[in-house]
Design a protein around this motif. Structure first.
Motif, short mmCIF file in Angstrom:
data_model
loop_
_atom_site.label_atom_id
_atom_site.label_comp_id
_atom_site.label_asym_id
_atom_site.label_seq_id
_atom_site.Cartn_x
_atom_site.Cartn_y
_atom_site.Cartn_z
N VAL A 1 0.22 -5.02 -9.74
CA VAL A 1 -0.81 -5.02 -9.17
C VAL A 1 -1.67 -3.69 -9.87
O VAL A 1 -1.55 -2.75 -9.67
CB VAL A 1 -0.78 -4.88 -7.60
CG1 VAL A 1 -2.22 -5.07 -7.00
CG2 VAL A 1 -0.12 -6.03 -7.18
N SER B 1 2.58 -1.08 -8.02
CA SER B 1 1.15 -0.71 -8.23
C SER B 1 0.95 0.17 -9.28
O SER B 1 1.62 1.26 -9.39
CB SER B 1 0.45 0.04 -6.94
OG SER B 1 1.11 0.97 -6.45
N GLY C 1 -0.37 -4.94 -2.96
CA GLY C 1 1.15 -5.02 -3.56
C GLY C 1 2.11 -4.92 -2.37
O GLY C 1 3.07 -5.78 -2.62
N ALA D 1 -3.36 -14.48 -4.89
CA ALA D 1 -2.39 -14.06 -5.84
C ALA D 1 -1.27 -14.91 -5.59
O ALA D 1 -0.48 -15.06 -6.63
CB ALA D 1 -2.14 -12.66 -5.49
N VAL E 1 -1.69 -8.75 -11.71
CA VAL E 1 -2.63 -9.14 -10.88
C VAL E 1 -3.61 -8.02 -10.91
O VAL E 1 -3.47 -6.93 -10.39
CB VAL E 1 -2.17 -9.34 -9.23
CG1 VAL E 1 -3.43 -9.74 -8.32
CG2 VAL E 1 -0.95 -10.41 -9.28
N LYS F 1 -4.73 -1.86 -4.67
CA LYS F 1 -3.38 -2.18 -5.19
C LYS F 1 -2.15 -1.90 -4.26
O LYS F 1 -1.23 -2.92 -4.38
CB LYS F 1 -3.10 -1.02 -6.40
CG LYS F 1 -4.05 -1.40 -7.65
CD LYS F 1 -3.71 -0.42 -8.65
CE LYS F 1 -3.93 1.11 -8.45
NZ LYS F 1 -5.35 1.33 -8.34
#
Length: 189
Positions: free
Chosen positions: A19, A88, A31, A169, A111, A27
């Protein structure tokens, strides 16, 4: 959230997830939730920074490529050894993302959480106890190389609830991993 892919995915049908985005994009929040849905470990990439990097950021000094290189390599090594993991990591430059891909030695799905400077600044202003000061946001935005044309990157705008971001996501990950997007998050297929 019944439109997301099922959690507890088998290791064979999902890749590690990174992420990514600048400070304040969410994040860690996204995450952690993704990891919960996937039954994966979550690793806060900022926790892998060296004490020298943390001290530099606390002092309001932006990190450079030499500072970030060993950190990116550590995250890449983590992606290589952990079977199912969400990490992250800012991954601001294409070269950092390419390095993560190379060190991991297997497919990664990124992502990318994207937002306006105003939204990011507002989020950073609400935080307490974080070592990344608001004064570094502009340097992060200047360093950011948008992941345009990178096939393994899902881009999601942050101007929506964390639940919606995670749902988007999860649906994108399910499509990439060849799963139905209508499976219940309770594990039924």
């Amino acid at each position: 959230m019944s439109t997301a892919a099922s959690p507890q995915a088998s290791d064979a049908d999902c890749s590690p997830v990174v992420v990514m985005g600048v400070s304040g994009c969410g994040k860690s929040t996204v995450g952690k939730r993704l990891a919960d849905y996937l039954g994966a470990a979550f690793v806060e990439g900022d926790g892998l920074h060296s004490p020298a990097n943390v001290a530099k950021m606390r002092s309001g000094i932006p990190l450079d490529d030499a500072d970030r290189g060993p950190w990116v390599d550590d995250i890449g090594a983590l992606l290589a050894r952990e079977r199912t993991v969400v990490v992250s990591c800012s991954a601001l430059k294409r070269s950092y993302r390419d390095r993560l891909r190379a060190v991991a030695g297997r497919p990664i799905t990124f992502v990318f959480l994207q937002g306006s400077r105003a939204a990011l600044a507002a989020r950073m202003g609400e935080r307490s106890g974080d070592y990344m000061p608001l004064s570094l946001l502009d340097s992060q935005l200047a360093t950011l190389e948008l992941p345009s044309g990178e096939a393994d990157v899902v881009t999601i705008e942050i101007d929506q609830s964390p639940e919606r971001i995670v749902a988007l996501a999860m649906n994108n990950l399910a499509i990439r991993w060849g799963r139905s997007t209508t499976e219940e998050t309770t594990g039924g297929k």
